[in-house]
Each structure stands twice: as structure tokens, then as C-alpha cells.
Design a protein around this motif. Structure first.
Motif, short mmCIF file in Angstrom:
data_model
loop_
_atom_site.label_atom_id
_atom_site.label_comp_id
_atom_site.label_asym_id
_atom_site.label_seq_id
_atom_site.Cartn_x
_atom_site.Cartn_y
_atom_site.Cartn_z
N GLY A 34 0.80 -1.23 0.00
CA GLY A 34 0.00 0.00 0.00
C GLY A 34 0.83 1.27 0.00
N LYS A 35 1.90 1.29 0.80
CA LYS A 35 2.65 2.55 0.94
C LYS A 35 3.39 2.95 -0.34
CE LYS A 35 4.46 3.69 5.05
NZ LYS A 35 5.48 3.78 6.13
N PRO A 36 4.17 2.03 -0.95
CA PRO A 36 4.82 2.44 -2.21
C PRO A 36 3.80 2.81 -3.30
CG PRO A 36 5.27 0.11 -1.69
CD PRO A 36 4.62 0.71 -0.50
N ALA A 37 2.65 2.15 -3.30
CA ALA A 37 1.62 2.50 -4.29
C ALA A 37 1.10 3.91 -4.02
CB ALA A 37 0.48 1.49 -4.24
N ALA A 38 0.81 4.20 -2.74
CA ALA A 38 0.28 5.52 -2.39
C ALA A 38 1.31 6.61 -2.70
CB ALA A 38 -0.11 5.56 -0.92
N LYS A 39 2.59 6.31 -2.46
CA LYS A 39 3.64 7.31 -2.74
C LYS A 39 3.77 7.56 -4.25
CE LYS A 39 6.48 7.13 1.42
NZ LYS A 39 5.85 8.38 1.88
N ALA A 40 3.69 6.51 -5.02
CA ALA A 40 3.77 6.66 -6.49
C ALA A 40 2.57 7.44 -7.01
CB ALA A 40 3.85 5.29 -7.15
N LEU A 41 1.39 7.12 -6.49
CA LEU A 41 0.18 7.84 -6.90
C LEU A 41 0.31 9.32 -6.54
CD1 LEU A 41 -2.48 5.16 -5.90
CD2 LEU A 41 -2.18 6.08 -8.21
N ASP A 42 0.87 9.60 -5.38
CA ASP A 42 1.06 10.99 -4.95
C ASP A 42 1.98 11.73 -5.93
OD1 ASP A 42 0.68 13.14 -3.11
OD2 ASP A 42 2.67 12.75 -2.29
N ARG A 43 3.04 11.08 -6.33
CA ARG A 43 3.94 11.70 -7.30
C ARG A 43 3.24 11.91 -8.65
NH1 ARG A 43 7.72 8.11 -4.68
NH2 ARG A 43 7.28 6.53 -6.27
N ALA A 44 2.22 11.11 -8.89
CA ALA A 44 1.45 11.23 -10.13
C ALA A 44 0.27 12.20 -9.97
CB ALA A 44 0.96 9.86 -10.58
N GLY A 45 0.18 12.85 -8.81
CA GLY A 45 -0.88 13.83 -8.61
C GLY A 45 -2.20 13.24 -8.14
N ILE A 46 -2.16 12.02 -7.66
CA ILE A 46 -3.37 11.34 -7.18
C ILE A 46 -3.13 11.02 -5.70
CG2 ILE A 46 -4.86 9.30 -7.39
CD1 ILE A 46 -3.99 9.20 -10.37
N VAL A 47 -3.91 11.65 -4.82
CA VAL A 47 -3.61 11.57 -3.39
C VAL A 47 -4.55 10.57 -2.70
CG1 VAL A 47 -3.19 12.88 -1.29
CG2 VAL A 47 -2.99 14.02 -3.51
N VAL A 48 -3.96 9.49 -2.20
CA VAL A 48 -4.71 8.47 -1.45
C VAL A 48 -3.93 8.18 -0.17
CG1 VAL A 48 -5.59 7.40 -3.57
CG2 VAL A 48 -3.52 6.48 -2.48
N ASN A 49 -4.45 7.34 0.69
CA ASN A 49 -3.63 6.90 1.82
C ASN A 49 -3.51 5.39 1.85
OD1 ASN A 49 -6.54 7.40 3.07
ND2 ASN A 49 -5.53 5.87 4.38
N HIS A 50 -2.32 4.94 2.33
CA HIS A 50 -2.16 3.50 2.53
C HIS A 50 -2.99 3.11 3.74
CE1 HIS A 50 1.19 5.11 5.05
NE2 HIS A 50 0.80 4.16 5.87
N ASN A 51 -3.51 1.90 3.75
CA ASN A 51 -4.47 1.51 4.78
C ASN A 51 -4.37 0.00 5.03
OD1 ASN A 51 -7.04 3.43 5.59
ND2 ASN A 51 -7.39 1.29 6.14
N THR A 52 -4.61 -0.39 6.29
CA THR A 52 -4.68 -1.83 6.55
C THR A 52 -5.96 -2.36 5.90
OG1 THR A 52 -5.84 -1.45 8.63
CG2 THR A 52 -3.46 -1.78 8.76
N VAL A 53 -5.92 -3.62 5.54
CA VAL A 53 -7.13 -4.30 5.05
C VAL A 53 -7.51 -5.33 6.12
CG1 VAL A 53 -6.60 -3.93 2.62
CG2 VAL A 53 -5.77 -6.01 3.75
N PRO A 54 -8.79 -5.72 6.16
CA PRO A 54 -9.19 -6.74 7.15
C PRO A 54 -8.33 -8.00 7.00
CG PRO A 54 -11.11 -5.77 6.11
CD PRO A 54 -9.92 -5.26 5.35
N TYR A 55 -7.97 -8.60 8.13
CA TYR A 55 -7.11 -9.79 8.17
C TYR A 55 -5.76 -9.50 7.52
CZ TYR A 55 -11.60 -11.61 9.46
OH TYR A 55 -12.79 -11.78 10.11
#
Ligand SMILES: *Cc1c(COP(=O)(O)O)cnc(C)c1O
Length: 428
Positions: free
Chosen positions: A335-356
């Protein structure tokens, strides 16, 4: 927005003259919010009117107490402002009582504990890694150290809150308070089912609709009014007001809730926030807000469909609300590297735990995506395939180690955003 720009411009000029270093950072933030696709489900864009109230002279006032019962003189304008906010909250949600003074969602939840429980009491809430909030009894929060927090979860097969588990935990642990609602639950909260469990075990039901308040106000999510003993909400998420919170209840709990907020927990209310809450509640009562709320949910549903069609694994298979939670394990990306890459691409999300969750909490498997902010800019379902495609390209680029993709997407995102100016922006 054009008619209010000069007021905001003046404020920016004053800031630039007094503190250029700080002003430059605020300007950079304005630019960031204008140019990027903001998909954090708890964020939004407030109107220029809400911004103006937030930045008003009301920040100069002290007003401990409640309208008509203050500890300070000079309340001739503050009292009617707080009354307006309270009356509008009651009317919008159909509640008998409203307290608009909590500084934010976390202090509002603390006031619930103070009003209804004693230290050491048991509280039942959705566990943090299952999509709950820290303040529902999670152990790193004061609510989990001063109270005995018990956590329920979502079912592994459906990704939805397991009401059988809630009931059996409630029967076994006899909680004083049951919290429903969360921060990463994509599906409708069944307030009636929680109310019946709370009634069965004699618990107070606290419905935390912080994420959902705008959807409830807009008529696209069931209301907890009539089911919950006390309702907590932030005002700055889907409700699109300033950073703050409110507590709603029936008349029978009014006194103990008010006492818990002041003098139990807080001193002077933030009158500039109260005023901005009043403005936001007026906006939320208008017909445009229903259109917005419907569009928030329609956009999230369509974005979920488009992501699923591109191979994204959605917790619970989709959404009923404004938010999506996706597990990236099958992409071979965390999640974190994906969120960081999206941020660099101008798309702001947050990394998050998923159930289990199988990874660690600060390096989890998922990202959380929400549609309130983009809907406030006027984007509609027709834009969701494009957004899903950008997310797909960037997540794939992380798996394939192709950082050049981020730059291409960033340019495309900025172009779309320029065509859909955000409420309250541009400033200056
Ligand atoms: C955001 C949120 C809170 C906390 O609000 P803050 O204003 O960040 O303190 C509490 N409960 C839920 C469910 C939330 O989503």
C-alpha cells in the motif's frame, strides 16, 4: 466562487506581507489542492463562504459556557451564532439536541465516554485494523488504556461488519458503550441492528457517523437518529464544513452531553468554527447538497466497478458509500509504495490496513480511496474510467519499476483538474 475571491485575496496579501515564508507554504498548498486529484475519503473542499467564516474575527472571542449561560460578557453576536448552528444541526438531522462545541471528532468521542461511562468500563467498537477508529477503544488511544476496549470485525468472506460477532461479544462482555461506524468501512452501517444489540445488553449506542454525515444529510445513507443514544460526527468530511465536530441526541441526554463537553472536557468553544459549521449546515440543507451526496455515492460505485474490472481486489466487493478499500496483494505491490507513487502522479490516497492484514500496520497491503473531494469539484461518473485507468497505470508502474509513468499521469491529471476548479479556489 468569483465573487468571494477578493476577500480571500486580501487575506493572502496580509499574510504575504507579514510572513512571506508561511504565506508561500499556504500558497503552495492551495496550488497542490488545485492541481491534484484528492481521493482521501475524509477530505473535501469547503466553500468560499465556509472558509470566510473560519477566517473571521470570531477567532478573537472567548465564550466558555452555552448561549444565555456564558462566563464572559460580549456574547451578543456569539450567542445567536451558536444558536443558529445548533438549530440548523437539529433541523438537518431531525435530532432533539445538538452540541456544536467539540473541537474535533476525537474530543467529541471522549465526551461520549465522559457522559456515559467510568474509567475501566468495557466499550465495544470496530477494531482499528478492521476499519474502526482509534477512539472506539483501540489500545494505543486513551480510550483503550482508560477503558477496556473490545473490538469486533468484518467477516472474512463478505468484508462486511459481522453482526453475529457484535452480538455475541456484547452478550459476553456486557459493554457500557457500543460504537458503530468507522473510517474504512465501505458498506452501509446498520444502525437499527446495532440498536437492537445495544438494547439487548443494556448498552449505550454511540453512532459515529463522522465519515457518513454528508451522506445522511443528503439522504443517501440511513440516519442513526431514532436508533442511537448519541451521535458523533466530524463536520469536515462528507459534510463539507470546517474542522470540528458535533454531538446529537434525544432531549433526555442533552444535559449530560453538554456537561461532558463543557466543563468536563473543554474550555472555550472555537467560535470561528461554530460559525463555519452554521454556514456548512445551511449549505447541506439546500437542494444542491442532495445532488452532491448522490453523486458522491454514484462516483464511488462507478470507480469501484472500473477498478474491479481492471483487476483490483475491493474489500466487500465494492461500496455503498463514498469510500473504497482495495487490497493490492495480487499486484505484488504494498500500500505505501503504491500511495507514494500515486502521490507523485498527482493522485492523493492513503495506505491503509485491510481486514485480516498480513503485513505490518505502518506498511499495510491496501489503499483507501474516496470520492467526496472530486465530486465537490464537479467530476461525475463519466470521469471514473479515466481515474481508474490512471490508478491502474501507476500501480502497475510500481510493480514494473517504471517511474516515468508517474510523470505522464501527473500531466494528464493536472489538465483535468484545471478544467474543474475547486470550491474556494483559486485564492489570490
Ligand atoms: C475522523 C474520525 C474521527 C476523528 O476525528 P478527528 O477530527 O480527526 O479527531 C472519529 N471517528 C471517526 C469514525 C472518524 O472517521
Amino acid at each position: 466562487m468569483a465573487q468571494t475571491a477578493p476577500v480571500l485575496h486580501r487575506a493572502t496579501d496580509a499574510l504575504a506581507a507579514a510572513d512571506p515564508e508561511l504565506a508561500a507554504l499556504v500558497c503552495a498548498e492551495e496550488r497542490l489542492q488545485a492541481d491534484t486529484l484528492r481521493l482521501i475519503p475524509s477530505e473535501n473542499y469547503v466553500s468560499a463562504a465556509v472558509l470566510a467564516a473560519t477566517g473571521s474575527v470570531l477567532t478573537n472571542k472567548y465564550s466558555e459556557g452555552y448561549p444565555g449561560r456564558r462566563y464572559y460578557e460580549g456574547q451578543q453576536n456569539v450567542d445567536p451564532i451558536e444558536e443558529l448552528a445548533r438549530d440548523r444541526a437539529k433541523a438537518l438531522f431531525g435530532a432533539e439536541h445538538a452540541n456544536v462545541q467539540p473541537y474535533s471528532g476525537s474530543p467529541a468521542n471522549l465526551a461520549v465516554y465522559l457522559a456515559f461511562a467510568k474509567p475501566g468500563d468495557t466499550v465495544l467498537g470496530c477494531a482499528l485494523p478492521m476499519g474502526g477508529h482509534l477512539t472506539h477503544g483501540w489500545d494505543v488511544s486513551v480510550t483503550g488504556t482508560w477503558f477496556r476496549g473490545i473490538g469486533y470485525g468484518v467477516r472474512r468472506d463478505t468484508g462486511r461488519v459481522d453482526l453475529d460477532e457484535v452480538r455475541s461479544l456484547a452478550l459476553r462482555t456486557r459493554p457500557r458503550i457500543i460504537f458503530c461506524g468507522g473510517t474504512a468501512l465501505p458498506r452501509t452501517v446498520d444502525f437499527a441492528a446495532f440498536a437492537s444489540i445495544a438494547a439487548e445488553v443494556g448498552a449505550v449506542l454511540a453512532a459515529d457517523m463522522s465519515h457518513l454525515a454528508g451522506l445522511v444529510a443528503g439522504g443517501v445513507h440511513p440516519s442513526p437518529v431514532g436508533h442511537a443514544d448519541v451521535i458523533v460526527t466530524t463536520t469536515h468530511k462528507t459534510l463539507r464544513g470546517p474542522r470540528g465536530a458535533m454531538l446529537l441526541s434525544g432531549a433526555e441526554h442533552a444535559k449530560r452531553i453538554d456537561k461532558a463537553v463543557f466543563p468536563g472536557l473543554q474550555g472555550g468553544p472555537h467560535n470561528h468554527t461554530t460559525a463555519a459549521i452554521a454556514v456548512a449546515l445551511k449549505e447541506a440543507a439546500g437542494p444542491d447538497f442532495r445532488t452532491y451526496a448522490r453523486a458522491v455515492v454514484a462516483n464511488a460505485a462507478r470507480l469501484g466497478d472500473e477498478l474491479a474490472a481492471r483487476g483490483f481486489d475491493l474489500v466487500s466487493g465494492g461500496t455503498d458509500t463514498h469510500l473504497l478499500l482495495t487490497d493490492l496483494t495480487s499486484w505484488g505491490v504494498a500500500g505505501k509504495p503504491a500511495a507514494k507513487a500515486l502521490d507523485r502522479a498527482g493522485i492523493v490516497v492513503n495506505h491503509n490496513t485491510v481486514p485480516y492484514e498480513t503485513r505490518r500496520p505502518f506498511d499495510p497491503s491496501g489503499i483507501r480511496i474516496g470520492t467526496p473531494a472530486l465530486t465537490s469539484r464537479g467530476l461525475g461518473v463519466e470521469h471514473m474510467p479515466q481515474i481508474a485507468e490512471w490508478i491502474t497505470r501507476v500501480v502497475r508502474s510500481v510493480a514494473e519499476d517504471r517511474p516515468d509513468v508517474e510523470k505522464q499521469v501527473r500531466g494528464e491529471v493536472a489538465e483535468l483538474m484545471a478544467a474543474y476548479p475547486a470550491p474556494g479556489l483559486p485564492v489570490g
